[in-house]
Write a protein that holds these residues in place. Structure first.
Motif, PDB file in Angstrom:
ATOM      1  N   LYS A 189     -18.673 -45.895   5.187  1.00 45.59           N
ATOM      2  CA  LYS A 189     -18.912 -44.518   5.636  1.00 45.59           C
ATOM      3  C   LYS A 189     -17.673 -43.630   5.500  1.00 45.59           C
ATOM      4  O   LYS A 189     -17.770 -42.455   5.165  1.00 45.59           O
ATOM      5  CB  LYS A 189     -19.408 -44.522   7.081  1.00 45.59           C
ATOM      6  CG  LYS A 189     -20.751 -45.219   7.263  1.00 45.59           C
ATOM      7  CD  LYS A 189     -21.154 -45.241   8.725  1.00 45.59           C
ATOM      8  CE  LYS A 189     -22.454 -46.018   8.925  1.00 45.59           C
ATOM      9  NZ  LYS A 189     -22.845 -46.068  10.355  1.00 45.59           N
ATOM     10  N   LYS A 190     -16.502 -44.210   5.769  1.00 46.61           N
ATOM     11  CA  LYS A 190     -15.262 -43.424   5.691  1.00 46.61           C
ATOM     12  C   LYS A 190     -15.035 -42.911   4.273  1.00 46.61           C
ATOM     13  O   LYS A 190     -14.738 -41.729   4.063  1.00 46.61           O
ATOM     14  CB  LYS A 190     -14.080 -44.277   6.151  1.00 46.61           C
ATOM     15  CG  LYS A 190     -12.762 -43.524   6.202  1.00 46.61           C
ATOM     16  CD  LYS A 190     -11.642 -44.416   6.727  1.00 46.61           C
ATOM     17  CE  LYS A 190     -10.313 -43.669   6.749  1.00 46.61           C
ATOM     18  NZ  LYS A 190      -9.205 -44.543   7.237  1.00 46.61           N
ATOM     19  N   GLY A 193     -17.590 -40.196   3.333  1.00 40.69           N
ATOM     20  CA  GLY A 193     -17.244 -38.884   3.869  1.00 40.69           C
ATOM     21  C   GLY A 193     -16.133 -38.216   3.070  1.00 40.69           C
ATOM     22  O   GLY A 193     -16.175 -37.000   2.814  1.00 40.69           O
ATOM     23  N   ARG A 194     -15.157 -39.010   2.646  1.00 44.48           N
ATOM     24  CA  ARG A 194     -14.033 -38.467   1.865  1.00 44.48           C
ATOM     25  C   ARG A 194     -14.518 -37.909   0.535  1.00 44.48           C
ATOM     26  O   ARG A 194     -14.103 -36.811   0.122  1.00 44.48           O
ATOM     27  CB  ARG A 194     -13.010 -39.577   1.635  1.00 44.48           C
ATOM     28  CG  ARG A 194     -11.739 -39.125   0.932  1.00 44.48           C
ATOM     29  CD  ARG A 194     -10.662 -40.192   1.034  1.00 44.48           C
ATOM     30  NE  ARG A 194     -10.936 -41.328   0.174  1.00 44.48           N
ATOM     31  CZ  ARG A 194     -10.566 -41.397  -1.112  1.00 44.48           C
ATOM     32  NH1 ARG A 194      -9.914 -40.389  -1.674  1.00 44.48           N
ATOM     33  NH2 ARG A 194     -10.835 -42.478  -1.829  1.00 44.48           N
ATOM     34  N   SER A 197     -16.665 -34.705   0.923  1.00 45.34           N
ATOM     35  CA  SER A 197     -15.788 -33.555   1.149  1.00 45.34           C
ATOM     36  C   SER A 197     -15.230 -33.031  -0.170  1.00 45.34           C
ATOM     37  O   SER A 197     -15.126 -31.815  -0.371  1.00 45.34           O
ATOM     38  CB  SER A 197     -14.641 -33.950   2.084  1.00 45.34           C
ATOM     39  OG  SER A 197     -15.137 -34.295   3.359  1.00 45.34           O
ATOM     40  N   TRP A 219     -25.148 -34.430   2.725  1.00 39.39           N
ATOM     41  CA  TRP A 219     -24.056 -34.419   3.695  1.00 39.39           C
ATOM     42  C   TRP A 219     -24.562 -33.992   5.071  1.00 39.39           C
ATOM     43  O   TRP A 219     -24.175 -34.563   6.095  1.00 39.39           O
ATOM     44  CB  TRP A 219     -22.964 -33.496   3.190  1.00 39.39           C
ATOM     45  CG  TRP A 219     -21.713 -33.415   4.021  1.00 39.39           C
ATOM     46  CD1 TRP A 219     -21.066 -32.290   4.411  1.00 39.39           C
ATOM     47  CD2 TRP A 219     -20.922 -34.507   4.525  1.00 39.39           C
ATOM     48  NE1 TRP A 219     -19.942 -32.604   5.126  1.00 39.39           N
ATOM     49  CE2 TRP A 219     -19.830 -33.962   5.217  1.00 39.39           C
ATOM     50  CE3 TRP A 219     -21.061 -35.900   4.473  1.00 39.39           C
ATOM     51  CZ2 TRP A 219     -18.870 -34.750   5.852  1.00 39.39           C
ATOM     52  CZ3 TRP A 219     -20.102 -36.681   5.102  1.00 39.39           C
ATOM     53  CH2 TRP A 219     -19.028 -36.109   5.777  1.00 39.39           C
ATOM     54  N   ARG A 223     -23.982 -36.777   7.907  1.00 40.93           N
ATOM     55  CA  ARG A 223     -22.670 -36.489   8.522  1.00 40.93           C
ATOM     56  C   ARG A 223     -22.573 -37.043   9.943  1.00 40.93           C
ATOM     57  O   ARG A 223     -21.545 -37.603  10.335  1.00 40.93           O
ATOM     58  CB  ARG A 223     -22.404 -34.983   8.521  1.00 40.93           C
ATOM     59  CG  ARG A 223     -21.028 -34.625   9.069  1.00 40.93           C
ATOM     60  CD  ARG A 223     -20.644 -33.211   8.693  1.00 40.93           C
ATOM     61  NE  ARG A 223     -21.718 -32.265   8.970  1.00 40.93           N
ATOM     62  CZ  ARG A 223     -21.668 -30.982   8.624  1.00 40.93           C
ATOM     63  NH1 ARG A 223     -20.616 -30.528   7.964  1.00 40.93           N
ATOM     64  NH2 ARG A 223     -22.656 -30.171   8.914  1.00 40.93           N
ATOM     65  N   GLN A 224     -23.643 -36.881  10.688  1.00 41.24           N
ATOM     66  CA  GLN A 224     -23.625 -37.368  12.075  1.00 41.24           C
ATOM     67  C   GLN A 224     -23.427 -38.887  12.117  1.00 41.24           C
ATOM     68  O   GLN A 224     -22.671 -39.403  12.938  1.00 41.24           O
ATOM     69  CB  GLN A 224     -24.931 -36.998  12.792  1.00 41.24           C
ATOM     70  CG  GLN A 224     -24.917 -37.327  14.284  1.00 41.24           C
ATOM     71  CD  GLN A 224     -26.157 -36.799  14.997  1.00 41.24           C
ATOM     72  OE1 GLN A 224     -26.938 -36.060  14.422  1.00 41.24           O
ATOM     73  NE2 GLN A 224     -26.321 -37.197  16.243  1.00 41.24           N
ATOM     74  N   ILE A 226     -21.963 -40.708   9.751  1.00 40.41           N
ATOM     75  CA  ILE A 226     -20.613 -41.032   9.266  1.00 40.41           C
ATOM     76  C   ILE A 226     -19.580 -40.743  10.353  1.00 40.41           C
ATOM     77  O   ILE A 226     -18.702 -41.563  10.641  1.00 40.41           O
ATOM     78  CB  ILE A 226     -20.292 -40.226   7.988  1.00 40.41           C
ATOM     79  CG1 ILE A 226     -21.084 -40.790   6.807  1.00 40.41           C
ATOM     80  CG2 ILE A 226     -18.800 -40.265   7.682  1.00 40.41           C
ATOM     81  CD1 ILE A 226     -20.910 -40.037   5.508  1.00 40.41           C
ATOM     82  N   ASN A 227     -19.701 -39.574  10.986  1.00 41.65           N
ATOM     83  CA  ASN A 227     -18.703 -39.177  11.999  1.00 41.65           C
ATOM     84  C   ASN A 227     -18.883 -39.922  13.317  1.00 41.65           C
ATOM     85  O   ASN A 227     -17.965 -40.010  14.125  1.00 41.65           O
ATOM     86  CB  ASN A 227     -18.758 -37.671  12.244  1.00 41.65           C
ATOM     87  CG  ASN A 227     -18.324 -36.891  11.015  1.00 41.65           C
ATOM     88  OD1 ASN A 227     -17.584 -37.400  10.192  1.00 41.65           O
ATOM     89  ND2 ASN A 227     -18.773 -35.654  10.902  1.00 41.65           N
TER      90      ASN A 227
END
Length: 228
Positions: A189-190, A193-194, A197, A219, A223-224, A226-227
């Motif tokens: 997931k990290k 997300g990178r 972006s 995204w 996003r929820q 991933i974050n």
């Protein structure tokens, strides 16, 4: 009047040994796309009319396997490496008839091996690994789908770092999107997300605006997660 067959024979010449052979291709009128998955996997109906099944050409005489994406250039010593590692082990076999998903997977694996010996671009090898993952998805083999998806990620990362996608039909924004989506599907997931972006940041210079729109929608969806 006889009904037109979905498949036709394409004449090919082996770039390695010069042998002439035929390989099946699908007529465009029989190709019906019904949807595209979020990793850009095309889904066709009926599944047997999937052009990806016939993407790879396999020389029945020497076993050299390739696609139209391959470079015509053989770097020094690569012909000898392919002859030693592939041709000398090859038992004459033809993939020139109608192919199942299992048959197609064999052709892609042969082509990936040839591509690695030939030192083809990372972007070309990444695309083949991804197509193998898609075919395993069709066969509902999740373990192998994940395995080849991760191999595709490695090659897309190399392609992005070396920028060897330049001069091909694959744009930078598509490479980044695939890295984002495939990383998410692989559980990273990290990294996902990178890369998402980077897609959003690069939207102004992107020529493939549809990929940017898909990335924005995707995204928002994940996003929820991933974050979180």
């Amino acid at each position: 009047m006889t009904a037109l067959d979905a498949l036709f024979d394409k004449k090919c010449d082996c770039p390695l040994c010069g042998n002439s052979f035929t390989s099946k291709k699908l007529r465009s009128r029989f190709i019906k796309l019904i949807r595209t998955d979020t990793d850009l996997c095309p889904v066709y109906s009926p599944t047997e009319n999937n052009p990806l099944l016939y993407h790879i050409l396999v020389c029945p005489a020497c076993g050299y396997s390739f696609s139209d994406d391959f470079s015509s250039f053989f770097p020094p010593d690569t012909k000898e490496a392919i002859q030693e590692k592939v041709c000398s082990q090859w038992k004459p076999h033809s993939f020139s008839d109608k192919r199942s998903a299992e048959d197609a997977i064999k052709t892609y694996k042969l082509a990936v091996y040839c591509a690695s010996l030939k030192k083809e671009k990372h972007i070309v090898q990444a695309g083949m690994y991804l197509k193998i993952a898609w075919l395993y998805r069709e066969l509902e083999n999740t373990e192998q789908e994940q395995r080849f998806m991760k191999l595709a990620i490695q090659e897309y990362e190399e392609a992005y770092m070396t920028q060897d996608y330049q001069g091909t039909q694959v744009s930078e924004i598509r490479v980044l999107y695939l890295l984002a989506e495939l990383s998410y599907r692989a559980g990273n997931k990290k990294e996902s997300g990178r890369y998402f972006s980077k897609v959003i940041e690069g939207q102004r210079r992107a020529t493939e605006t549809r990929i940017v729109e898909i990335a924005k929608e995707r995204w928002q969806d994940i996003r929820q997660d991933i974050n979180g």
